[in-house]
Design a protein around this motif. Structure first.
Motif, PDB file in Angstrom:
ATOM      1  N   PRO A  10       0.806  -1.226   0.000  1.00 24.23           N
ATOM      2  CA  PRO A  10       0.000   0.000   0.000  1.00 24.23           C
ATOM      3  C   PRO A  10       0.835   1.271   0.000  1.00 24.23           C
ATOM      4  O   PRO A  10       0.330   2.338  -0.338  1.00 24.23           O
ATOM      5  CB  PRO A  10      -0.825  -0.117   1.292  1.00 24.23           C
ATOM      6  CG  PRO A  10      -0.007  -0.999   2.187  1.00 24.23           C
ATOM      7  CD  PRO A  10       0.705  -1.961   1.280  1.00 24.23           C
ATOM      8  N   ASP A  11       2.125   1.158   0.378  1.00 23.89           N
ATOM      9  CA  ASP A  11       2.948   2.364   0.424  1.00 23.89           C
ATOM     10  C   ASP A  11       3.232   2.920  -0.962  1.00 23.89           C
ATOM     11  O   ASP A  11       3.588   4.095  -1.103  1.00 23.89           O
ATOM     12  CB  ASP A  11       4.262   2.073   1.149  1.00 23.89           C
ATOM     13  CG  ASP A  11       5.010   0.896   0.527  1.00 23.89           C
ATOM     14  OD1 ASP A  11       4.357   0.065  -0.137  1.00 23.89           O
ATOM     15  OD2 ASP A  11       6.242   0.797   0.713  1.00 23.89           O
ATOM     16  N   ARG A  62       0.941   3.052  -3.391  1.00 24.40           N
ATOM     17  CA  ARG A  62      -0.293   3.499  -4.040  1.00 24.40           C
ATOM     18  C   ARG A  62      -0.292   4.985  -4.392  1.00 24.40           C
ATOM     19  O   ARG A  62      -0.564   5.351  -5.538  1.00 24.40           O
ATOM     20  CB  ARG A  62      -1.496   3.168  -3.156  1.00 24.40           C
ATOM     21  CG  ARG A  62      -1.865   1.693  -3.147  1.00 24.40           C
ATOM     22  CD  ARG A  62      -3.037   1.466  -2.210  1.00 24.40           C
ATOM     23  NE  ARG A  62      -3.376   0.052  -2.107  1.00 24.40           N
ATOM     24  CZ  ARG A  62      -4.235  -0.425  -1.232  1.00 24.40           C
ATOM     25  NH1 ARG A  62      -4.845   0.401  -0.385  1.00 24.40           N
ATOM     26  NH2 ARG A  62      -4.506  -1.713  -1.194  1.00 24.40           N
ATOM     27  N   PRO A  63      -0.015   5.867  -3.430  1.00 28.47           N
ATOM     28  CA  PRO A  63      -0.131   7.304  -3.773  1.00 28.47           C
ATOM     29  C   PRO A  63       0.776   7.708  -4.921  1.00 28.47           C
ATOM     30  O   PRO A  63       0.348   8.419  -5.833  1.00 28.47           O
ATOM     31  CB  PRO A  63       0.251   8.007  -2.459  1.00 28.47           C
ATOM     32  CG  PRO A  63       0.026   6.993  -1.387  1.00 28.47           C
ATOM     33  CD  PRO A  63       0.327   5.677  -2.003  1.00 28.47           C
ATOM     34  N   ILE A  69      -9.235   1.289  -5.675  1.00 27.97           N
ATOM     35  CA  ILE A  69      -8.937   2.448  -4.825  1.00 27.97           C
ATOM     36  C   ILE A  69     -10.107   3.423  -4.852  1.00 27.97           C
ATOM     37  O   ILE A  69     -10.481   4.004  -3.827  1.00 27.97           O
ATOM     38  CB  ILE A  69      -7.629   3.113  -5.281  1.00 27.97           C
ATOM     39  CG1 ILE A  69      -6.449   2.179  -5.041  1.00 27.97           C
ATOM     40  CG2 ILE A  69      -7.417   4.439  -4.564  1.00 27.97           C
ATOM     41  CD1 ILE A  69      -5.126   2.684  -5.563  1.00 27.97           C
ATOM     42  N   VAL A  94      -5.744   4.038   4.933  1.00 24.71           N
ATOM     43  CA  VAL A  94      -4.748   3.274   4.190  1.00 24.71           C
ATOM     44  C   VAL A  94      -4.111   4.139   3.102  1.00 24.71           C
ATOM     45  O   VAL A  94      -2.953   3.950   2.741  1.00 24.71           O
ATOM     46  CB  VAL A  94      -5.396   2.019   3.570  1.00 24.71           C
ATOM     47  CG1 VAL A  94      -4.369   1.207   2.794  1.00 24.71           C
ATOM     48  CG2 VAL A  94      -6.044   1.192   4.654  1.00 24.71           C
ATOM     49  N   LEU A  95      -4.854   5.100   2.608  1.00 20.46           N
ATOM     50  CA  LEU A  95      -4.384   5.965   1.526  1.00 20.46           C
ATOM     51  C   LEU A  95      -4.399   7.411   2.020  1.00 20.46           C
ATOM     52  O   LEU A  95      -5.466   7.999   2.192  1.00 20.46           O
ATOM     53  CB  LEU A  95      -5.293   5.819   0.302  1.00 20.46           C
ATOM     54  CG  LEU A  95      -4.857   6.567  -0.957  1.00 20.46           C
ATOM     55  CD1 LEU A  95      -3.582   5.952  -1.523  1.00 20.46           C
ATOM     56  CD2 LEU A  95      -5.962   6.527  -2.001  1.00 20.46           C
ATOM     57  N   SER A 132      -6.868  10.738   0.757  1.00 18.46           N
ATOM     58  CA  SER A 132      -7.566   9.786  -0.099  1.00 18.46           C
ATOM     59  C   SER A 132      -8.441  10.458  -1.138  1.00 18.46           C
ATOM     60  O   SER A 132      -8.547   9.972  -2.274  1.00 18.46           O
ATOM     61  CB  SER A 132      -8.420   8.848   0.769  1.00 18.46           C
ATOM     62  OG  SER A 132      -9.359   9.591   1.529  1.00 18.46           O
ATOM     63  N   HIS A 162      -6.431  11.461  -4.207  1.00 14.74           N
ATOM     64  CA  HIS A 162      -5.974  10.304  -4.976  1.00 14.74           C
ATOM     65  C   HIS A 162      -7.141   9.581  -5.636  1.00 14.74           C
ATOM     66  O   HIS A 162      -6.995   9.018  -6.735  1.00 14.74           O
ATOM     67  CB  HIS A 162      -5.190   9.358  -4.066  1.00 14.74           C
ATOM     68  CG  HIS A 162      -3.844   9.880  -3.690  1.00 14.74           C
ATOM     69  ND1 HIS A 162      -3.596  10.512  -2.497  1.00 14.74           N
ATOM     70  CD2 HIS A 162      -2.666   9.898  -4.364  1.00 14.74           C
ATOM     71  CE1 HIS A 162      -2.333  10.878  -2.442  1.00 14.74           C
ATOM     72  NE2 HIS A 162      -1.740  10.521  -3.556  1.00 14.74           N
ATOM     73  N   GLN A 163      -8.294   9.587  -5.004  1.00 14.94           N
ATOM     74  CA  GLN A 163      -9.463   9.014  -5.667  1.00 14.94           C
ATOM     75  C   GLN A 163      -9.887   9.866  -6.864  1.00 14.94           C
ATOM     76  O   GLN A 163     -10.384   9.331  -7.858  1.00 14.94           O
ATOM     77  CB  GLN A 163     -10.604   8.879  -4.661  1.00 14.94           C
ATOM     78  CG  GLN A 163     -10.412   7.740  -3.677  1.00 14.94           C
ATOM     79  CD  GLN A 163     -11.552   7.619  -2.694  1.00 14.94           C
ATOM     80  OE1 GLN A 163     -12.197   8.600  -2.326  1.00 14.94           O
ATOM     81  NE2 GLN A 163     -11.817   6.402  -2.251  1.00 14.94           N
ATOM     82  N   CYS A 188      -7.705   8.732  -9.566  1.00 17.70           N
ATOM     83  CA  CYS A 188      -8.195   7.449 -10.087  1.00 17.70           C
ATOM     84  C   CYS A 188      -9.392   7.667 -11.009  1.00 17.70           C
ATOM     85  O   CYS A 188      -9.523   6.994 -12.046  1.00 17.70           O
ATOM     86  CB  CYS A 188      -8.577   6.523  -8.943  1.00 17.70           C
ATOM     87  SG  CYS A 188      -7.179   5.926  -7.973  1.00 17.70           S
TER      88      CYS A 188
END
Length: 1522
Positions: free
Chosen positions: A582-583, A585-586, A619, A629-630, A633, A636-637, A640
């Motif tokens: 998960p690290d 992801r961003p 995500i 977790v993110l 978020s 970042h969503q 996505c």
């Protein structure tokens, strides 16, 4: 004269400011940043239209005396990116180049894929060739095999096997065929067989000629006869015949240069012969001259014979570079035995071992040397096309470095620049040294392990710090000015020709970048470590750090993304999507968003990598409780959402994949998230997912998505509102494709699960709801998107719009009193009544049909309104739609009615006049909500007349004509607006020939059409890309068709019959659209054309015969095309991880704003020292006299710059530098003739300034770039909107009056209306609509300078009212004062005492009010007993002043009085000449909206005032401070 020392203190900075658009990262105070900070902090703007302020409520500090400039950067309103682009993609910068294709499958010239290889060894061991004299001792190793250690035939086989093994270390996917000491026939057969197997791919031909004579100068190499008794020459021409093209050749022999040069000569002749025979080169075949060659030495050189080196040193460098590099190092460092090279532990493929680490470092260094030395095209061709070719040419760099030390110069074809002295070789030497120096300890550890007994502590190998150090260097480059621009040179990004998509100019007009003073600057040369970062991605320990640095690099712009793609980052980034950590992801989300924004074609790869798009959909679907977790978020969503929308765009399979992953549901659930960026991109993703996909639209309707999107049209973010409109547009058939030729169509699709009536009502409801919400939006970007949505409805239901146009036409004809010989019978009402009767006794159906027609009518009226929108792009798009409807109307059966008035012009509209004529400008304009024709019941006595005429500027769009007969030759809306004296938009001539978006005031003035010579054109926005599309194929020639004969003879049918026919034709179009297709297609606009893609009915019943053929000659120009999605994608190409240039300390923009801050503080400090003195001294010191245009009725000073904005009685605005007596700009505002500029404000004065103009037509226009010293380009319109849309006809009007409050960003607008509107500059929407409870116009508005939500307004009947914005809109008046008996000329706050205001009326009476004492005025002055012209109060000094009114007896001069509030005495009395030589006809009434003949205004900060006289003289006068 004015104090020159004071002028020098106020002079500009001594450096080039560069103030201007600053497109590359100057958007520091945009609404985007504001909204983001608000959403992060959880403090959104108050929806009631007010914000929290820093000042306490119980005290209002003086605006300029007792406060200083806030240390926090002020918010710069109307300065976001959308205000310079209006949703149009920004042109590429001048230094941008066409990116090099980075894909392996691209069609770059010379890109090869190797299929197999011939490893030819001509050694003939034990027999030396006759032309070679070997030294004693000499090099004997071949492929690291000593031929003397075994029999010759076994040695040859071992050498062949070793050579194959070495090549397999470069690439295992290729078939290698050793050909050992071949005869001529064996060589020919082997080569031909390999070519047959390779088909169109490349064949590698490796030739080792150490056992045969050197190649001849004529290009012959040698092999053997079958008995090995003779050397047989083989011509390169024969080799080319056997191997064909393409090929890769390695020449490892002495005098190899002969082979390379002759091969090229033969290849060129062969290519020329093929072209001569076939006329062109055979398709699918690569030219022989594109073959790749590597030669061990030049034609006059022999191979090294050093006994410590292998005889095939060139081949060893190419196939086993680490071994030869270590051996060469030990030769030069004799401390370690030479045979120790074979004992270095590890595996080349294992990067955790010493040998693997060396190989890894070597790959990174040679890649970097190649990338920094060779051209991008060569690098892509040699190092990114084929694994084997890349390895060979990477290792060739080592061969060149080592062999040049032995008097051999390896060569290649194509020729490459030398790299043996590159600085990075020192880094390789350091890494090699660090490894070899540990070799003794490693060997000792190995020896100790062979003995029994106590063993010492095992030695731990120390890994190299090479990659960590290189990442640190890369990080330093980024953090120490990596984003800075520099001049072209060796330290800048390599230059190239601009791509064809950029263009230096647009239609001869200067583009956006020519206004940027740094246009000659380019990005810095990228860091050398970029290819090394690519290699680091392979290492788990360094991967996260490398990705973070890589994300910071791609954040620099599209040029950086193109660089990393060219280097080859994409395969690694794709594989990392399968990493579970998960690290990552961003950073992966960020990098993928950047790549897709720059290269949308990556969608194919993302779809192929199934784990790829699922990575982002998972995500996006992440719930709020998993958001920890993110980090961050929501942002970042949003990324996505962008990635998935890019996957669905123009890619049906990607669109289907998104549906299968339930992306639509995830987007729907996030449409109400607090982060505006997430709301924006989820709406855009929805728009792309159902674009052209009927099943998706049906699924969306089941969820009520269209209603949820409609609710977003009131969002505080203009970007979110436009995103919702974009999604509704694609729902209604607009195209979201990047292809400009794909226009869309087909409405909301088939909707098989709903009956046709429900389907019809849903489409109308969607567009009507959006229209009513967005039509008065202050953002032209939103209004532009609304027109795209409306155009979809017009295309599908054009019959209804033709009916509405006819009804409007007839009603206007009746209202204006005819203009035709026939009776003024109300045929429109009768037609509507008969149409409603056709529904029989079904009352519900009749009501429903009436409402539907009312909705169409409302939309049509809004279209007319938008066709004369003050923003050019909006008006141009609306004109296209209106003219399309009108063209259909003129082609319809309405023209053949017995009493048709379409063939004759109605009564001409009243022309606006510059003299007062209150009947000539009936400024009545009600809301379109009221304009909807609540059609009468089935009774001909009802009236269909809409009560909404927005002045004649709107109605004239339909009711005037080009000539005596309405002909289909030009844009009716254009011509009619010119006749009505409205904004002059381009004529058909101009529209036909113009291919450019951008225009300027000066070009407009030079190219005015004769018929519009007396019409002014306002400055254009910087990006003005809308182009008018005529509904006719030949717009300058009247079309004739089969219906032209009906212009003379009428037909035997009724208007209601035509209405029914047109409406039924629309329904037939819907039925055809709803017919099931035999072959399903996700994009129905690409399938077989349907009636929605044509302008006439294909087949229908006899009931619609009157509609048949309507629009046969009409171009299919609808729906309009949106550019909003592309504009939004630019967000992911702009820097987000670093400060903008304007916020970067040391930048030109930052230094300029610091200078302004300090200068403003200095001005404030000077004011504080002068306030008390100015209230007691005379104000008669002459500062400057300016001579401008006549009748300057409005003056406004800039608070800090030495600028004065002057407006005359019509629409001319002039900007002066009053200190230097120089005119800076002069431009036209563009308000209609007969109206005036009635209010002028300057906003954002702390950081520059935007001139805000309010005119009597209810429109607010904003302009920038008015100072040529800072902005050398033309004046640009920032925005324009209708500040008052409900103008009320009044005998004596005030036009539009404004008040701007910078601290809260609220623009109060009142005037000839019964409401005062509060516009929020941050959100660009109207937050409040405060009832005035008065039939008289608002003549002046002023806000409380403090933190309260109150403001004071004066009215035409002398009433003064205090409003509170926190109260209900219909109950916002908290105090009313009635003591004045005449028109309130001005309302101003007391300079020092809070809650006190001064008002002045035309009868010369001045009163002081205290809002805490509602009983009566505090003080009264009979200031000008003979009448008042202008009045003002200084913001800081306790003085007020005014000028006397001009009358029929006193017109040669006027008096000016300055009076002190502190001492209550007159300070100055001045007689001013008006410049009149003869008595004026109407003194003091030059404009019907401004009851004065002269102007007067105090400077907001300095102790100055300005007076404008009728002859154009403007006198600047100051206070005598000494």
């Amino acid at each position: 004269m004015y104090d020159q020392h004071h002028l020098s203190n106020r002079a500009g900075p001594k450096f080039t400011t560069g103030a201007g658009p600053w497109p590359s990262g100057s958007d520091s105070d945009t609404e985007r940043d504001y909204h983001r900070s608000q959403s992060r902090s959880g403090r959104p703007p108050n929806r009631n239209g007010y914000r929290d302020n820093a000042e306490p409520d119980d005290y209002r500090a003086s605006a300029s005396v007792e406060t200083s400039i806030d240390t926090a950067p002020p918010i710069s309103y109307w300065s976001a990116k959308r205000h310079s682009t209006c949703g149009n993609p920004t042109p590429l910068p001048p230094w941008s180049t066409e990116p090099i294709s980075w894909r392996h499958t691209s069609s770059l010239p010379g890109k090869l894929k190797t299929a197999n290889a011939a490893l030819v060894l001509c050694l003939n061991i034990d027999v030396d060739p006759p032309d070679v004299v070997k030294t004693t001792p000499c090099a004997v190793l071949e492929c690291w095999v000593d031929p003397r250690s075994m029999p010759s035939h076994k040695a040859l086989e071992a050498i062949g096997a070793n050579l194959k093994h070495q090549f397999e270390g470069l690439s295992l996917k290729i078939q290698y065929k050793p050909i050992l000491d071949p005869s001529f026939e064996d060589l020919r057969k082997a080569c031909q067989q390999l070519r047959k197997q390779a088909k169109d791919d490349a064949v590698l031909f490796h030739y080792n000629g150490h056992g045969v004579p050197k190649p001849t100068s004529s290009g012959e190499l040698w092999c053997f006869n079958r008995n090995y008794t003779q050397y047989i020459p083989v011509s390169l021409q024969e080799v080319q015949n056997w191997l064909g093209s393409p090929g890769v050749y390695i020449w490892d022999c002495s005098a190899a240069g002969h082979l390379l040069s002759n091969f090229n000569a033969f290849a060129q002749k062969r290519d020329e012969e093929l072209i001569r025979m076939n006329g062109k080169f055979p398709e699918g075949m690569l030219p022989f001259s594109q073959s790749l060659q590597l030669a061990a030495c030049a034609a006059n050189e022999i191979l090294p014979t050093c006994p410590d080196l292998p005889a095939d040193m060139f081949t060893s460098c190419l196939t086993s570079p680490i071994d030869i590099a270590i051996r060469h190092y030990m030769i030069n460092n004799p401390d370690i035995p030479l045979d120790a090279t074979t004992h270095i532990p590890g595996d080349l493929k294992d990067r955790r071992t010493p040998l693997g680490e060396l190989n890894w470092i070597f790959t990174a260094i040679t890649d970097t040397i190649a990338w920094t030395t060779f051209s991008p095209e060569i690098f892509a061709r040699l190092y990114r096309s084929d694994l084997l070719i890349a390895s060979l040419f990477r290792n060739f760099l080592l061969a060149e470095r080592l062999m040049k030390g032995y008097n051999c110069t390896p060569h290649t074809s194509p020729p490459l620049p030398p790299t043996n002295t590159h600085l990075l070789w020192a880094t390789w030497d350091l890494a090699l040294d660090a490894c070899v120096k540990q070799l003794p300890q490693i060997l000792a550890e190995t020896q100790h392990s062979q003995y029994d007994g106590p063993k010492p502590t095992p030695y731990v190998y120390v890994p190299s710090r090479f990659f960590a150090d290189q990442l640190t260097a890369f990080e330093v480059w980024i953090s120490r000015g990596g984003s800075a621009l520099t001049r072209r040179g060796p330290l800048s990004l390599p230059s190239g020709d601009r791509s064809s998509t950029t263009g230096d100019t647009i239609n001869g007009h200067t583009d956006i970048w020519d206004n940027v003073k740094e246009h000659h600057l380019v990005p810095r040369k990228p860091p050398d470590q970029l290819p090394i970062v690519l290699q680091v991605l392979l290492s788990q320990p360094h991967r996260l750090r490398a990705l973070i640095l890589l994300s910071q690099f791609v954040d620099l712009g599209p040029w950086a993304v193109n660089l990393v793609l060219t280097i080859g980052i994409f395969p690694y980034i794709s594989k990392l999507l399968q990493a579970p950590g998960p690290d990552l992801r961003p950073v992966l989300i960020f990098i993928w968003a950047r790549i897709l924004a720059v290269d949308p074609s990556v969608q194919q790869d993302l779809f192929t990598n199934a784990q790829g798009y699922r990575y982002f959909s998972n995500i996006l679907a992440m719930k709020a409780d998993h958001a920890h977790v993110l980090p961050n978020s929501s942002e970042h969503q949003a990324m996505c959402s962008f990635i998935l929308s890019a996957l669905a765009r123009d890619f049906p399979r990607g669109q289907q994949a998104c549906w299968e992953e339930h992306v639509f549901v995830s987007c729907y659930d996030r449409l109400e998230e607090p982060d505006f960026l997430l709301r924006q991109w989820t709406a855009l993703c929805i728009g792309q997912m159902w674009d052209g996909y009927d099943q998706g639209k049906m699924a969306g309707v089941d969820r009520g998505t269209q209603d949820k999107l409609t609710s977003l049209l009131s969002d505080d973010s203009a970007e979110v509102r436009c995103a919702a409109l974009f999604a509704l547009g694609t729902f209604m058939g607009a195209s979201g494709s990047a292809d400009p030729n794909k226009r869309g169509g087909g409405g909301s699709g088939a909707m098989y699960d709903r009956d046709e009536r429900t389907h019809f009502k849903m489409e109308v409801a969607v567009v009507t709801g959006a229209t009513l919400v967005v039509k008065d939006d202050a953002s032209p970007m939103c209004r532009k998107e609304l027109l795209i949505l409306i155009s979809c409805l017009v295309k599908e239901w054009r019959g209804y719009f033709v009916v509405c146009a006819w009804l409007y036409w007839e009603e206007e004809r009746i209202r204006r009193g005819g203009g035709h010989t026939f009776s003024l019978e109300d045929i429109s009402n009768q037609a509507v009544a008969e149409w409603l009767e056709s529904f029989g006794d079904d009352h519900m159906l009749r009501v429903e049909s009436r409402v539907l027609l009312s909705s169409f009518y409302t939309i049509f009226v809004v279209l007319l309104d938008l066709s004369v929108d003050p923003y050019h792009e909006v008006a141009t798009n609306a004109q296209t739609i209106v003219d399309y409807i009108m063209a259909l109307l003129l082609d319809s059966a309405f023209t053949r009615l017995e009493n048709s008035s379409l063939n004759a012009p109605p009564a001409a509209p009243p022309i606006y006049k510059s003299v007062p004529n209150h009947n000539a400008f009936p400024r009545s304009r009600r809301s379109s909500l009221q304009s909807s024709p609540l059609l009468p019941p089935a009774s001909p006595s009802g009236s269909l007349r809409p009560s909404l005429s927005r002045a004649d500027t709107m109605t004239s769009s339909i009711t005037s004509s080009v000539s005596n007969t309405m002909k289909r030759t030009s844009s009716f809306a254009n011509t009619l607006k010119n006749l009505a004296g409205n904004i002059a938009f381009p004529t058909m001539d101009e529209s036909h020939h113009r291919t450019s978006p951008t225009s300027s005031l000066y070009n407009y003035q030079q190219s005015k059409a004769p018929e519009a010579s007396n019409v002014s054109r306002p400055p254009s926005p910087v990006l003005n890309v809308a182009q008018y599309s005529s509904p006719y194929l030949h717009p300058l020639t009247p079309q004739t068709d089969s219906f032209s004969t009906y212009q003379q003879a009428s037909a035997d049918f009724y208007p209601s019959d035509v209405m029914l026919a047109l409406m039924e034709e629309d329904m037939e179009r819907l039925r055809l659209r709803r017919k099931p297709r035999r072959s399903h297609s996700y994009h129905h606009q690409n399938s077989t054309p349907s009636p929605s893609n044509s302008t006439f009915s294909v087949d229908s019943s006899s009931s619609v015969i009157l509609g048949m053929g309507t629009g046969l000659g009409i171009r299919d120009v609808l729906p309009l095309k949106s550019t909003f999605f592309d504009w939004c994608c630019e967000y992911f190409t702009e820097p987000q991880m670093r400060q903008t240039e304007a916020d970067e300390p040391g930048s030109i923009q930052y230094d300029y704003q610091v200078w302004r801050q300090q200068r403003n503080e200095q001005v404030e400090s000077e004011v504080r020292t002068q306030v008390d003195i100015a209230s007691q001294r005379t104000w008669d010191r002459s500062v400057a006299t300016l001579q401008g245009i006549a009748n300057p009725l409005t003056l406004t000073f800039h608070s800090y710059d030495q600028h004065l904005v002057v407006a005359n009685e019509t629409d001319v605005v002039t900007v002066w530098d009053w200190a230097h007596r120089r005119r800076l700009r002069s431009f036209c505002n563009g308000n209609p003739r007969g109206t005036s500029i009635t209010s002028v404000e300057i906003i954002n004065q702390d950081v520059g300034g935007i001139i805000t103009i309010g005119s009597a037509d209810g429109v607010v226009r904003l302009y920038r770039n008015y100072d040529p010293a800072l902005d050398p380009g033309p004046v640009q319109m920032v925005s324009a909107f209708r500040g008052l849309n409900e103008l009320v006809p009044m005998q004596r009007g005030a036009g539009l009056v404004m008040d701007w409050k910078q601290s809260s960003g609220i623009l109060l607008v009142g005037g000839d209306s019964r409401v005062i509107k509060a516009w929020d500059a941050q959100t660009e929407i109207q937050h409040l609509d405060l009832e005035t409870n008065s039939d008289c116009p608002v003549t002046s508005i002023v806000s409380d300078p403090g933190s309260t939500q109150t403001f004071v307004a004066g009215f035409g009947d002398g009433v003064v009212k205090v409003f509170d914005r926190r109260k209900e809109e219909n109950d916002s008046v908290i105090q009313t004062f009635y003591e004045h008996a005449a028109w309130i000329q001005n309302v101003r706050p007391h300079p020092t005492i809070p809650y006190q205001y001064l008002t002045a009326s035309l009868d010369g009476e001045v009163r002081l009010w205290d809002t805490r004492n509602p009983q009566r005025s505090v003080q009264t002055w009979e200031f000008m007993p003979s009448g008042l012209s202008a009045f003002d109060v200084h913001n800081s000094a306790e003085v007020f002043a005014g000028t006397s009114a001009l009358t029929s007896t006193s017109w040669k001069s006027q008096r000016l009085f300055v009076r002190s509030l502190l001492t209550d005495r007159s300070l100055t009395k001045i007689n001013l000449s008006t410049g009149y030589t003869i008595p004026p006809v109407r003194p003091g009434h030059l404009s019907s909206f401004i009851p004065r003949g002269t102007s007067f205004a105090f400077h907001p900060t300095e102790m100055l005032f300005g007076v404008g006289e009728p002859d154009g003289t403007i006198r600047i006068t100051g206070c005598k401070m000494t």
